[in-house]
Structures are given as structure tokens and as C-alpha cells.
Enzyme design. Structure first.
Site, PDB file in Angstrom:
ATOM      1  N   SER A  82      81.364  32.411   0.891  1.00  0.00           N
ATOM      2  CA  SER A  82      80.451  31.524   0.151  1.00  0.00           C
ATOM      3  C   SER A  82      78.973  31.828   0.367  1.00  0.00           C
ATOM      4  O   SER A  82      78.142  31.342  -0.405  1.00  0.00           O
ATOM      5  CB  SER A  82      80.683  30.079   0.572  1.00  0.00           C
ATOM      6  OG  SER A  82      81.518  29.441  -0.332  1.00  0.00           O
ATOM      7  N   LYS A  85      77.059  33.057  -2.486  1.00  0.00           N
ATOM      8  CA  LYS A  85      76.593  32.140  -3.535  1.00  0.00           C
ATOM      9  C   LYS A  85      75.070  32.000  -3.512  1.00  0.00           C
ATOM     10  O   LYS A  85      74.424  31.893  -4.554  1.00  0.00           O
ATOM     11  CB  LYS A  85      77.224  30.749  -3.352  1.00  0.00           C
ATOM     12  CG  LYS A  85      78.732  30.736  -3.591  1.00  0.00           C
ATOM     13  CD  LYS A  85      79.370  29.417  -3.153  1.00  0.00           C
ATOM     14  CE  LYS A  85      80.869  29.419  -3.388  1.00  0.00           C
ATOM     15  NZ  LYS A  85      81.580  28.331  -2.727  1.00  0.00           N
ATOM     16  N   TYR A 208      83.462  36.984  -9.152  1.00  0.00           N
ATOM     17  CA  TYR A 208      83.160  36.045  -8.066  1.00  0.00           C
ATOM     18  C   TYR A 208      83.976  36.382  -6.807  1.00  0.00           C
ATOM     19  O   TYR A 208      83.449  36.366  -5.689  1.00  0.00           O
ATOM     20  CB  TYR A 208      83.458  34.612  -8.551  1.00  0.00           C
ATOM     21  CG  TYR A 208      83.519  33.590  -7.449  1.00  0.00           C
ATOM     22  CD1 TYR A 208      82.359  33.049  -6.910  1.00  0.00           C
ATOM     23  CD2 TYR A 208      84.749  33.189  -6.926  1.00  0.00           C
ATOM     24  CE1 TYR A 208      82.422  32.125  -5.878  1.00  0.00           C
ATOM     25  CE2 TYR A 208      84.821  32.263  -5.891  1.00  0.00           C
ATOM     26  CZ  TYR A 208      83.655  31.736  -5.383  1.00  0.00           C
ATOM     27  OH  TYR A 208      83.715  30.831  -4.349  1.00  0.00           O
ATOM     28  N   TYR A 260      78.348  22.500   2.761  1.00  0.00           N
ATOM     29  CA  TYR A 260      79.393  21.746   2.061  1.00  0.00           C
ATOM     30  C   TYR A 260      79.052  20.252   2.081  1.00  0.00           C
ATOM     31  O   TYR A 260      77.878  19.892   1.981  1.00  0.00           O
ATOM     32  CB  TYR A 260      80.781  22.027   2.682  1.00  0.00           C
ATOM     33  CG  TYR A 260      81.109  23.500   2.752  1.00  0.00           C
ATOM     34  CD1 TYR A 260      81.422  24.210   1.599  1.00  0.00           C
ATOM     35  CD2 TYR A 260      81.089  24.196   3.952  1.00  0.00           C
ATOM     36  CE1 TYR A 260      81.733  25.563   1.644  1.00  0.00           C
ATOM     37  CE2 TYR A 260      81.409  25.552   4.009  1.00  0.00           C
ATOM     38  CZ  TYR A 260      81.720  26.221   2.851  1.00  0.00           C
ATOM     39  OH  TYR A 260      82.013  27.557   2.894  1.00  0.00           O
ATOM     40  N   VAL A 278      83.659  30.650   4.619  1.00  0.00           N
ATOM     41  CA  VAL A 278      84.916  30.344   5.304  1.00  0.00           C
ATOM     42  C   VAL A 278      85.437  31.456   6.216  1.00  0.00           C
ATOM     43  O   VAL A 278      86.359  31.221   6.985  1.00  0.00           O
ATOM     44  CB  VAL A 278      86.046  29.939   4.329  1.00  0.00           C
ATOM     45  CG1 VAL A 278      85.792  28.583   3.724  1.00  0.00           C
ATOM     46  CG2 VAL A 278      86.282  30.993   3.280  1.00  0.00           C
TER      47      VAL A 278
END
Ligand code: GLU
Length: 339
Positions: A82, A85, A208, A260, A278
Site C-alpha cells: 500500500s 499508493k 495496481y 488505515y 501489509v
């Protein structure tokens, strides 16, 4: 949030890092302090991630003058997940500008887990937050390029420029996630049904998934963070990757959404923009000063590396990085003999 506020003296925020040797010894201290802390659970919903060694632990700080400090397993490679991102978001902001991206993707925390489908439904199909999967998939769809291959090339070269070296896909991680990412495919289809993705949703998810599978080290993360801290110029290579305005926008998004649904606790404890992944990576940015990269696979319930959060909280306090701390107040208190 599982940070540790054990009796650490808070350094006053100064706008400057301490001298090189002090940063070096504090990075080593951060590693020593949390090395034996085995709390948290290694992610296994992407099957291959479960094979990570729970003892791996690295801490790295790269200053905006390019100087690096590393402790522990700083050369072990892992998938960026992540954390990608943040950088894909920066590339899209660079291409489209502040207003378009804020409108199309959104800037607010959904308060729901990173792979939530309900969050999309609750918001009429608006992805809301570029740091959760729906918003990140919608962001990847906006990457410039006429084909998925061209889009992938844009992402791979952009993230490599942030890191200052060519990043490679971990094919094992990519395959493991591509075979099991039914939920991300469902999210992309749902976004398509709301008219939020104009491209083939499964091709977007594939790009992605590749971006999440790029291999990095904790030191790479620190360099990438230092580039955001340095107004978009990689302090090691000297290359301008994105504009200073894009860095400012990206860091605001990370402050609000980087940990998160625990992003509020993160900001409260650490006082810096950051983003976790993660596989156990964690990147934190001290604007104008440094990037911090940590790696340790065991995660808290929201998906944030436990050792990484603790080591970063420690460094934020002892290096005086919290962006909400007031230097002026400290000076005034000292004048009254209270500091
Ligand atoms: N590739 C992962 C996913 O989409 C990234 C999740 C994360 O690091 O939060 O599930």
C-alpha cells in the site's frame, strides 16, 4: 495504536535535525529498543506474505541532504504494497493538478478498513480516500498512458525515480496476489458500475497489483520519503520527481489517511505524515528534514507494522519531528525557567 510512550524525553521541535552522529546513534537506539518486541501478526491474506520472517526489522533515516542512517535488516527487500499508493497518487497529482484529483478521488478518511466495499456504497460510488484500495485503484486508473503497459511504465519509472534506483516487481508476490485478489476485482467492478473507472477494471487491478509488488528496502523507503520531504527532489540523485505543491498535497493525504482506520491515533502519537503496507513496510516524512523507512512484518489489527510504529514514534520524539510541536512555546517556557 500500539506505540510505546515509555518515558522518552521529547525534544523541542527546531526545524533542524541534530548533527549526523546523534541521528546515527538514535537510529541504532530505535532498532535496539524494539528488536525483541514480537507483538503483531504477519499478514497472510496474500498467501506468500505469510512466509516472511517475523524477526526482520530495519530502521532507516535519510536526511534531505542525502545522508543515510540504517540499522538492522535495511537491505532486505519486501513488497511495497500500500505504500505505493502514496507515490502513484503523487504521480497522478503531478499529471492532473490539485483540484481535479481532489474532486475525482477525494481526500477524506472513510473510517473503514482498506479493502472495504461498504465504504463505496455509503458514498454513492465516490472512492473518497486514495490510500484505501477503492481510491487507490481509481487513482491508478488515472495514470497517464494509452495502454496498461504504458501506464505500468509510467508507474515503474516514477516510483524508481523516487527511490533513486530501478525497482523490480517481485513476481512471486505479484502472482500470489493476482491469483487471490477477488475482492479488489470486485471493488474495481463496483467503481465501474458507478462510472468511476473509464478503463477495463480488471486491467486496472492488474496494474495496481504490480505496483503493490515492487520490491523495496527500508532504505529505499527512507529515500522515497526524503524526496517528499525535500519538495519533490530526490536528495540522493538530485532528480526532480514531482513539484513541491504535489509533495504538500500528498503529505496532507498521508497525514489524514496513512495508517488505515488508525490514522487519527497515528497522527496523535507521531505527528507526521506516513503510510504503511501489509508486507510490513512503513514510510514517514518529516517535511524539510528527512524520510524514515522501517520494515518489520508483524502487523496490528489495522495492518500497520507494530515495530515500525514504535520505532517511528520514538524517532519522532527524540529527533523533535512532530509537526504540531511549537518551538516558540519551548523558548518562552525556557525564558520562564520551566524547560
Ligand atoms: N496489495 C494489497 C491489497 O490490495 C495492499 C494492501 C495494503 O498494503 O494495505 O490488498
Amino acid at each position: 495504536m500500539e506505540v510505546d510512550s515509555r518515558d522518552v524525553e521529547q525534544r523541542a521541535y527546531t526545524g533542524l535535525l541534530p548533527e549526523w552522529s546523534e541521528v546515527e546513534s538514535l537510529v541504532e537506539a530505535a532498532h535496539r529498543r524494539y528488536e525483541a518486541d514480537a507483538s503483531g501478526v504477519v499478514a497472510d491474506y496474500i498467501p506468500v506474505l505469510a512466509q516472511a520472517n517475523p524477526d526482520w526489522f530495519a530502521v532507516s533515516v535519510v536526511e534531505t541532504n542525502g545522508e543515510a542512517h540504517c540499522a538492522g535488516d535495511a537491505d532486505v527487500e519486501f513488497s511495497i504494497q500500500s505504500i505505493s499508493k502514496a507515490f502513484v497518487y503523487a504521480l497522478v497529482c503531478e499529471a492532473y493538478g490539485h483540484d481535479v484529483v481532489a474532486d475525482r478521488i477525494g481526500v477524506n478518511n472513510t473510517g473503514l478498513p482498506f479493502n472495504s466495499v461498504i465504504a463505496i456504497e455509503l458514498n454513492d460510488g465516490h472512492p473518497m480516500n486514495p490510500m484505501v484500495n477503492a481510491g487507490a485503484i481509481a487513482t491508478t486508473a488515472l495514470i497517464p498512458g494509452l495502454t496498461p503497459d504504458e501506464q505500468w511504465e509510467h508507474i515503474a519509472s516514477g516510483l524508481s525515480a523516487f527511490a533513486g534506483r530501478p525497482l523490480q516487481v517481485d513476481e512471486t508476490v505479484y502472482r500470489s496476489e493476482a491469483e487471490t485478489n477477488h475482492r479488489n476485482r470486485a471493488i474495481a467492478r463496483l467503481l465501474e458500475s458507478y462510472g468511476r473507472i473509464a478503463l477495463d477494471p480488471l486491467e486496472v487491478v492488474d496494474v495496481y497489483t504490480r505496483q503493490c509488488s515492487l520490491r523495496v528496502t527500508a532504505k529505499d523507503l527512507a529515500v522515497m520519503g526524503a524526496t517528499l520531504a525535500d519538495g519533490g527532489v530526490n536528495p540522493v540523485t538530485g532528480e526532480r520527481v514531482v513539484s513541491a505543491g504535489v509533495c504538500r498535497d500528498t503529505l496532507a493525504i498521508l497525514a489524514a489517511n496513512g495508517a488505515y482506520e488508525r490514522s487519527g491515533e497515528w497522527l496523535f502519537e507521531i505527528g507526521l505524515p506516513g503510510k504503511s503496507g501489509v508486507a510490513g513496510g512503513l514510510i514517514t516524512v518529516a517535511p524539510g528534514k528527512a524520510g524514515i523507512g522501517t520494515f518489520s512484518p508483524p502487523l496490528d489489527v489495522a495492518g500497520n507494522s507494530v515495530r515500525g510504529q514504535r520505532a517511528t514514534a520514538y524517532l519522532s520524539r527524540v529527533l523533535g519531528l512532530n509537526i504540531f510541536a511549537s518551538h516558540a512555546h519551548t523558548l518562552a517556557a525556557r525564558g520562564r525557567g520551566q524547560a
